[in-house]
Design a protein around this motif. Structure first.
Motif, PDB file in Angstrom:
ATOM      1  N   ILE A 130       6.367   2.252 -15.702  1.00 58.28           N
ATOM      2  CA  ILE A 130       7.241   1.166 -15.240  1.00 58.28           C
ATOM      3  C   ILE A 130       7.100   0.893 -13.748  1.00 58.28           C
ATOM      4  O   ILE A 130       7.541  -0.154 -13.259  1.00 58.28           O
ATOM      5  CB  ILE A 130       8.713   1.466 -15.573  1.00 58.28           C
ATOM      6  CG1 ILE A 130       9.151   2.801 -14.940  1.00 58.28           C
ATOM      7  CG2 ILE A 130       8.928   1.488 -17.077  1.00 58.28           C
ATOM      8  CD1 ILE A 130      10.613   3.129 -15.156  1.00 58.28           C
ATOM      9  N   SER A 131       6.501   1.813 -13.000  1.00 64.80           N
ATOM     10  CA  SER A 131       6.356   1.601 -11.561  1.00 64.80           C
ATOM     11  C   SER A 131       5.268   2.528 -11.026  1.00 64.80           C
ATOM     12  O   SER A 131       4.908   3.516 -11.672  1.00 64.80           O
ATOM     13  CB  SER A 131       7.677   1.869 -10.824  1.00 64.80           C
ATOM     14  OG  SER A 131       8.056   3.232 -10.967  1.00 64.80           O
ATOM     15  N   ARG A 161       0.639  -9.365 -13.555  1.00 67.18           N
ATOM     16  CA  ARG A 161       0.062  -9.607 -14.880  1.00 67.18           C
ATOM     17  C   ARG A 161      -0.389  -8.291 -15.525  1.00 67.18           C
ATOM     18  O   ARG A 161      -0.175  -8.062 -16.714  1.00 67.18           O
ATOM     19  CB  ARG A 161      -1.101 -10.590 -14.772  1.00 67.18           C
ATOM     20  CG  ARG A 161      -1.683 -11.015 -16.120  1.00 67.18           C
ATOM     21  CD  ARG A 161      -2.840 -11.978 -15.950  1.00 67.18           C
ATOM     22  NE  ARG A 161      -2.420 -13.231 -15.311  1.00 67.18           N
ATOM     23  CZ  ARG A 161      -2.735 -13.594 -14.077  1.00 67.18           C
ATOM     24  NH1 ARG A 161      -3.486 -12.790 -13.322  1.00 67.18           N
ATOM     25  NH2 ARG A 161      -2.313 -14.744 -13.578  1.00 67.18           N
ATOM     26  N   ASP A 162      -1.002  -7.416 -14.733  1.00 64.65           N
ATOM     27  CA  ASP A 162      -1.486  -6.146 -15.273  1.00 64.65           C
ATOM     28  C   ASP A 162      -0.349  -5.268 -15.796  1.00 64.65           C
ATOM     29  O   ASP A 162      -0.561  -4.441 -16.697  1.00 64.65           O
ATOM     30  CB  ASP A 162      -2.255  -5.369 -14.192  1.00 64.65           C
ATOM     31  CG  ASP A 162      -3.577  -6.041 -13.827  1.00 64.65           C
ATOM     32  OD1 ASP A 162      -4.042  -6.893 -14.625  1.00 64.65           O
ATOM     33  OD2 ASP A 162      -4.118  -5.735 -12.748  1.00 64.65           O
ATOM     34  N   MET A 163       0.842  -5.416 -15.219  1.00 60.38           N
ATOM     35  CA  MET A 163       1.980  -4.606 -15.663  1.00 60.38           C
ATOM     36  C   MET A 163       2.737  -5.252 -16.819  1.00 60.38           C
ATOM     37  O   MET A 163       3.825  -4.799 -17.187  1.00 60.38           O
ATOM     38  CB  MET A 163       2.922  -4.345 -14.490  1.00 60.38           C
ATOM     39  CG  MET A 163       2.321  -3.439 -13.425  1.00 60.38           C
ATOM     40  SD  MET A 163       1.869  -1.788 -14.042  1.00 60.38           S
ATOM     41  CE  MET A 163       3.496  -1.082 -14.339  1.00 60.38           C
ATOM     42  N   GLY A 164       2.171  -6.324 -17.389  1.00 59.40           N
ATOM     43  CA  GLY A 164       2.732  -6.902 -18.601  1.00 59.40           C
ATOM     44  C   GLY A 164       3.710  -8.029 -18.392  1.00 59.40           C
ATOM     45  O   GLY A 164       4.465  -8.376 -19.311  1.00 59.40           O
ATOM     46  N   LEU A 201      10.320  -8.312  -8.986  1.00 62.43           N
ATOM     47  CA  LEU A 201       9.156  -7.437  -9.022  1.00 62.43           C
ATOM     48  C   LEU A 201       8.627  -7.304  -7.602  1.00 62.43           C
ATOM     49  O   LEU A 201       8.215  -8.287  -7.000  1.00 62.43           O
ATOM     50  CB  LEU A 201       8.081  -8.009  -9.947  1.00 62.43           C
ATOM     51  CG  LEU A 201       8.514  -8.334 -11.378  1.00 62.43           C
ATOM     52  CD1 LEU A 201       7.348  -8.924 -12.161  1.00 62.43           C
ATOM     53  CD2 LEU A 201       9.071  -7.106 -12.081  1.00 62.43           C
ATOM     54  N   HIS A 202       8.646  -6.108  -7.070  1.00 62.16           N
ATOM     55  CA  HIS A 202       8.205  -5.854  -5.700  1.00 62.16           C
ATOM     56  C   HIS A 202       6.789  -5.294  -5.741  1.00 62.16           C
ATOM     57  O   HIS A 202       6.533  -4.264  -6.378  1.00 62.16           O
ATOM     58  CB  HIS A 202       9.142  -4.865  -5.007  1.00 62.16           C
ATOM     59  CG  HIS A 202      10.516  -5.405  -4.775  1.00 62.16           C
ATOM     60  ND1 HIS A 202      11.052  -5.570  -3.513  1.00 62.16           N
ATOM     61  CD2 HIS A 202      11.468  -5.839  -5.640  1.00 62.16           C
ATOM     62  CE1 HIS A 202      12.273  -6.070  -3.613  1.00 62.16           C
ATOM     63  NE2 HIS A 202      12.552  -6.235  -4.902  1.00 62.16           N
ATOM     64  N   VAL A 203       5.879  -5.939  -5.047  1.00 56.58           N
ATOM     65  CA  VAL A 203       4.466  -5.539  -5.039  1.00 56.58           C
ATOM     66  C   VAL A 203       4.009  -5.367  -3.590  1.00 56.58           C
ATOM     67  O   VAL A 203       4.264  -6.224  -2.747  1.00 56.58           O
ATOM     68  CB  VAL A 203       3.575  -6.582  -5.747  1.00 56.58           C
ATOM     69  CG1 VAL A 203       2.124  -6.112  -5.748  1.00 56.58           C
ATOM     70  CG2 VAL A 203       4.070  -6.833  -7.165  1.00 56.58           C
ATOM     71  N   GLY A 208      -7.225  -4.416  -0.202  1.00 54.84           N
ATOM     72  CA  GLY A 208      -7.743  -5.246  -1.279  1.00 54.84           C
ATOM     73  C   GLY A 208      -7.259  -4.899  -2.662  1.00 54.84           C
ATOM     74  O   GLY A 208      -7.887  -5.286  -3.653  1.00 54.84           O
ATOM     75  N   GLN A 209      -6.128  -4.188  -2.793  1.00 54.91           N
ATOM     76  CA  GLN A 209      -5.575  -3.889  -4.114  1.00 54.91           C
ATOM     77  C   GLN A 209      -4.076  -3.656  -4.011  1.00 54.91           C
ATOM     78  O   GLN A 209      -3.527  -3.476  -2.922  1.00 54.91           O
ATOM     79  CB  GLN A 209      -6.250  -2.661  -4.718  1.00 54.91           C
ATOM     80  CG  GLN A 209      -6.036  -1.375  -3.930  1.00 54.91           C
ATOM     81  CD  GLN A 209      -6.752  -0.198  -4.552  1.00 54.91           C
ATOM     82  OE1 GLN A 209      -6.651   0.045  -5.747  1.00 54.91           O
ATOM     83  NE2 GLN A 209      -7.503   0.530  -3.747  1.00 54.91           N
ATOM     84  N   ALA A 210      -3.411  -3.701  -5.154  1.00 56.69           N
ATOM     85  CA  ALA A 210      -1.977  -3.428  -5.203  1.00 56.69           C
ATOM     86  C   ALA A 210      -1.767  -1.918  -5.173  1.00 56.69           C
ATOM     87  O   ALA A 210      -2.327  -1.191  -5.989  1.00 56.69           O
ATOM     88  CB  ALA A 210      -1.372  -4.021  -6.464  1.00 56.69           C
ATOM     89  N   VAL A 211      -0.953  -1.435  -4.231  1.00 54.56           N
ATOM     90  CA  VAL A 211      -0.714   0.001  -4.105  1.00 54.56           C
ATOM     91  C   VAL A 211       0.713   0.376  -4.485  1.00 54.56           C
ATOM     92  O   VAL A 211       1.064   1.559  -4.498  1.00 54.56           O
ATOM     93  CB  VAL A 211      -1.012   0.483  -2.677  1.00 54.56           C
ATOM     94  CG1 VAL A 211      -2.488   0.311  -2.354  1.00 54.56           C
ATOM     95  CG2 VAL A 211      -0.148  -0.252  -1.660  1.00 54.56           C
ATOM     96  N   SER A 212       1.541  -0.618  -4.798  1.00 51.60           N
ATOM     97  CA  SER A 212       2.915  -0.318  -5.198  1.00 51.60           C
ATOM     98  C   SER A 212       3.439  -1.450  -6.073  1.00 51.60           C
ATOM     99  O   SER A 212       3.213  -2.634  -5.784  1.00 51.60           O
ATOM    100  CB  SER A 212       3.812  -0.150  -3.963  1.00 51.60           C
ATOM    101  OG  SER A 212       5.163   0.013  -4.337  1.00 51.60           O
ATOM    102  N   PHE A 213       4.135  -1.051  -7.134  1.00 54.84           N
ATOM    103  CA  PHE A 213       4.786  -2.019  -8.017  1.00 54.84           C
ATOM    104  C   PHE A 213       6.113  -1.430  -8.448  1.00 54.84           C
ATOM    105  O   PHE A 213       6.171  -0.283  -8.904  1.00 54.84           O
ATOM    106  CB  PHE A 213       3.925  -2.313  -9.246  1.00 54.84           C
ATOM    107  CG  PHE A 213       4.596  -3.215 -10.259  1.00 54.84           C
ATOM    108  CD1 PHE A 213       4.444  -4.591 -10.185  1.00 54.84           C
ATOM    109  CD2 PHE A 213       5.391  -2.683 -11.269  1.00 54.84           C
ATOM    110  CE1 PHE A 213       5.074  -5.417 -11.096  1.00 54.84           C
ATOM    111  CE2 PHE A 213       6.023  -3.494 -12.188  1.00 54.84           C
ATOM    112  CZ  PHE A 213       5.862  -4.868 -12.100  1.00 54.84           C
TER     113      PHE A 213
END
Length: 543
Positions: A130-131, A161-164, A201-203, A208-213
Motif C-alpha cells: 500500500i505504500s 498508475r503502477d500502484m493500481g 496520493l503523495h508521490v 528519475g524515478q518515484a522513491v515514495s508513494f
C-alpha cells in the motif's frame, strides 16, 4: 485505627463482575461502531515473515536489492486518520468503503540494503503493498523510457498508475501554496473522501524515478487544531504530575535523611529491585516498538538511543520508588500503624495469603467500576481511543513478557502515590479523603498521555480508580493494594494477548489472570517452609 487484618466483603467482587460482564454485553447494543481501534481490531491475516517476503519482492522489482539486504517487520497504525473518523462518527462508512484498500493498521517492513533503507507498507489482510519509501534515492533504472515520462510529473503519474490507481480520477494539486519540496506531488481524488478528508496520493520523485508513494486522508484543519489542543492539555497535566511527583520524592529524601537513625533501609529494597528488573526487561522487549518512531533512515540507531534513555529514566524511577517505600513506612509508624509484613516477619505467609485474596476482590471491583466509567464516557462524552504502535503486542520481541509489567506498575505506583503520597497528605491535612484524593489526581494526570480523547475523561477515570486504591491501602494495607493493582493490570494486559489472534498467546494471556494468585501462593508456601527461626514482629517505634 483501621483494622488491617480485615478482609473486603466478597460482594464488592460480585458487583465488579456484574458491572463488567453486564456492560460488556450492553455496549454493542448502544454502539453502532467500534471496530477500528484497540482490541476490537481484527488480528493480522498473515505473519510478519510473509509480509517481509512480499515487501522484499516488491522492493527488489522496483529498486533492485543486493543479496545482503535485511528486513524487519513492524506494526503500524494511521492514528490521526483513526482519530478523525472516530470523532466524526464515520467508522462504519470507512469500514465499508475504504478499509480493505486503505487499512488503519498495517505492517511496515524496513529493508536495509547498504546505504539505502526502504519502508514498504503491506496490508496484512489482503497481502497488497500500500505504500513505499526510500531514505536514499536509488540510482535510476537504465531501461529505456518514453520521452514523455522523463520529467518528474510524468514519473509521478506513472507511479500512481503502477500502484493500481487511475490518474484521470485525480487532480494534481499545486505545489507553491503547500511549500512542498521539489519532486513531491500530491494527487487529490475527484470523488473519494471520508467526511471532509479527501483521498490524496503523495508521490516523491528523485533520480528519475518515484522513491515514495503514500495514500492519505488528511483531516480538516479544525480537527488538527482540536487534537493539538487536546495533546497540549495532556502534556500540561503530565508536567504537573511529574513536578508534584518530584516534590514528593524530595520530601521522601528529606525525611529519610532527617530520620535516618530510625529508618529501616532494608524495607522496600527487594520490591524496588523487582520493579527495575521487570521494567528494564520490558524496555528491551519493546525494541520493535521504539523503531516505529523512525524518520526516513534506519530505525535501529535511534531506537537503541531511546532504549538507553528509557533505562536511565527507569533507574531513577526505581530509586524514587525505594525512597517512597522507605519514607512511607516511617510515616506509617509515625501515625501508630505497622507497615506491611516482610519476609523476616513470622506472620508474613499469612499476611501475603490474605493480601492476595483481598487484592483480587478489590481488583474485580475496580474492573467493574472502570467498565462503567468507559461505558458512560463512550455514551455520554463521545470518548474514543486510537491504536498506539509503541504499545502494541505486535511490536514486542516476546509478547508473553508484557503482562509482567503489571508488577512494575503496581510496585512503583502504589509506593509513590499510596504509601508515600497518602501518608504525606495524612500528615499534612489529617483528612483521609483529601489524603486519598490529591495523590490520586496526581497519579491520574500522568496517565493522560495515552491516546484517549477527550483527555479529561482519562483524568476522571484514573482518579476514581486511584481513590479506590487509596482507600484499599488505608483500610487493608499496602500488600492488599499491591496485589489488587497487580491483579487488575495482569487481567487487562492478559486480554491484550488474548486479542492478538495467536492461540498460544491467548492461552498465556489467560494464565496471567491467575499470576498474582500464583505469586501469593508460592510466597505463602515458601515462607511456611523456610520461615525465620525467631518471630520478628517489631513493636511500634517512634523517634
Amino acid at each position: 485505627m483501621p483494622n488491617k487484618g480485615s478482609r473486603p466483603p466478597l460482594w464488592l467482587a460480585v458487583i465488579g463482575l456484574l458491572l463488567y460482564f453486564g456492560l460488556s454485553y450492553l455496549a454493542p447494543l448502544f454502539q453502532d461502531h467500534n471496530d477500528l481501534d484497540g482490541e476490537a481490531q481484527a488480528a493480522p491475516a498473515i505473519s510478519k515473515a510473509e509480509a517481509a517476503d512480499l515487501a522484499i519482492a516488491f522492493a527488489d522489482h522496483k529498486f533492485g536489492l543486493s543479496p545482503g539486504r535485511t528486513a524487519d517487520t513492524l506494526f503500524q497504525s494511521n492514528t490521526v486518520r483513526s482519530g478523525y473518523i472516530q470523532k466524526e462518527g464515520l467508522e462504519e462508512e470507512y469500514r465499508n468503503r475504504f478499509e480493505k484498500r486503505y487499512p488503519i493498521d498495517y505492517y511496515e517492513v524496513e529493508i536495509r540494503d547498504g546505504q539505502a533503507t526502504y519502508y514498504i507498507g503491506v496490508n496484512f489482510n489482503n497481502r497488497q503493498v500500500i505504500s513505499y519509501s526510500a531514505s536514499k534515492a536509488p540510482t535510476a533504472k537504465t531501461e529505456a523510457r518514453p520521452a514523455a515520462e522523463t520529467d518528474a510529473s510524468s514519473i509521478a503519474v506513472s507511479a500512481v498508475r503502477d500502484m493500481g490507481f487511475d490518474p484521470a480520477a485525480f487532480t494534481l494539486a499545486g505545489s507553491a501554496a503547500d511549500k512542498r519540496p521539489p519532486g513531491e506531488f500530491v494527487f487529490v481524488s475527484k470523488t473519494e473522501r471520508i467526511g471532509e478528508a479527501p483521498l490524496e496520493l503523495h508521490v516523491q520523485t528523485a533520480n528519475g524515478q518515484a522513491v515514495s508513494f503514500r495514500p492519505a486522508f488528511p483531516p480538516p484543519e479544525s480537527f488538527t487544531l482540536w487534537q493539538q489542543m487536546q495533546d497540549e492539555r495532556s502534556a500540561l497535566m503530565t508536567r504537573i504530575s511529574l513536578f508534584a511527583s518530584l516534590l514528593m520524592a524530595l520530601a521522601a529524601l528529606i525525611l529519610v535523611v532527617r530520620q535516618r537513625k530510625q529508618i529501616d533501609f532494608a524495607r522496600g529494597a527487594l520490591l524496588s529491585i523487582v520493579f527495575l528488573a521487570i521494567y528494564v526487561s520490558n524496555n528491551y522487549n519493546l525494541m520493535p516498538a521504539f523503531r516505529t518512531m523512525h524518520g526516513s533512515g534506519p530505525s535501529e540507531p535511534d531506537a537503541v538511543l531511546y532504549l538507553w534513555i528509557s533505562n536511565i529514566y527507569v533507574a531513577l524511577m526505581a530509586l524514587s520508588s525505594y525512597f517512597a517505600l522507605v519514607a512511607g513506612s516511617r510515616l506509617t509508624l509515625d501515625r501508630g500503624e505497622r507497615p506491611w509484613a516482610v519476609w523476616r516477619d513470622a506472620d508474613f505467609a499469612g499476611q501475603v495469603k490474605q493480601a492476595m485474596s483481598s487484592g483480587y476482590v478489590i481488583a474485580l471491583f475496580i474492573l467493574g467500576i472502570q467498565q462503567a466509567l468507559f461505558f458512560a464516557a463512550t455514551e455520554l462524552f463521545d470518548v474514543w481511543a486510537v491504536n498506539d504502535p509503541t504499545d502494541s503486542v505486535y511490536n514486542m520481541l516476546h509478547p508473553e513478557w508484557f503482562p509482567l509489567l503489571a508488577w512494575s506498575a503496581a510496585i512503583s505506583e502504589e509506593a509513590v502515590y499510596r504509601v508515600l503520597g497518602v501518608s504525606l497528605m495524612l500528615k499534612l491535612t489529617r483528612r483521609p479523603f483529601v489524603a486519598v484524593l490529591v495523590p490520586s489526581v496526581i497519579w491520574a494526570m500522568s496517565h493522560t498521555q495515552y491516546p484517549v480523547y477527550p483527555v479529561y475523561t482519562r483524568l476522571v477515570e484514573v482518579s476514581v480508580i486511584g481513590i479506590v486504591f487509596g482507600y484499599a491501602y488505608l483500610r487493608y494495607g499496602f500488600l492488599t493494594a499491591l496485589f489488587a493493582h497487580a491483579a487488575m493490570d495482569s487481567i487487562l494486559m492478559g486480554f491484550s494477548l488474548m486479542y492478538s489472534g495467536d492461540d498460544r498467546q491467548a492461552a498465556v494471556g489467560l494464565a496471567y489472570f491467575f499470576a498474582p494468585a500464583v505469586v501469593g501462593w508460592l510466597l505463602h508456601r515458601l515462607h511456611g517452609r523456610f520461615k525465620p527461626r525467631s518471630p520478628s514482629n517489631p513493636p511500634l517505634r517512634h523517634p
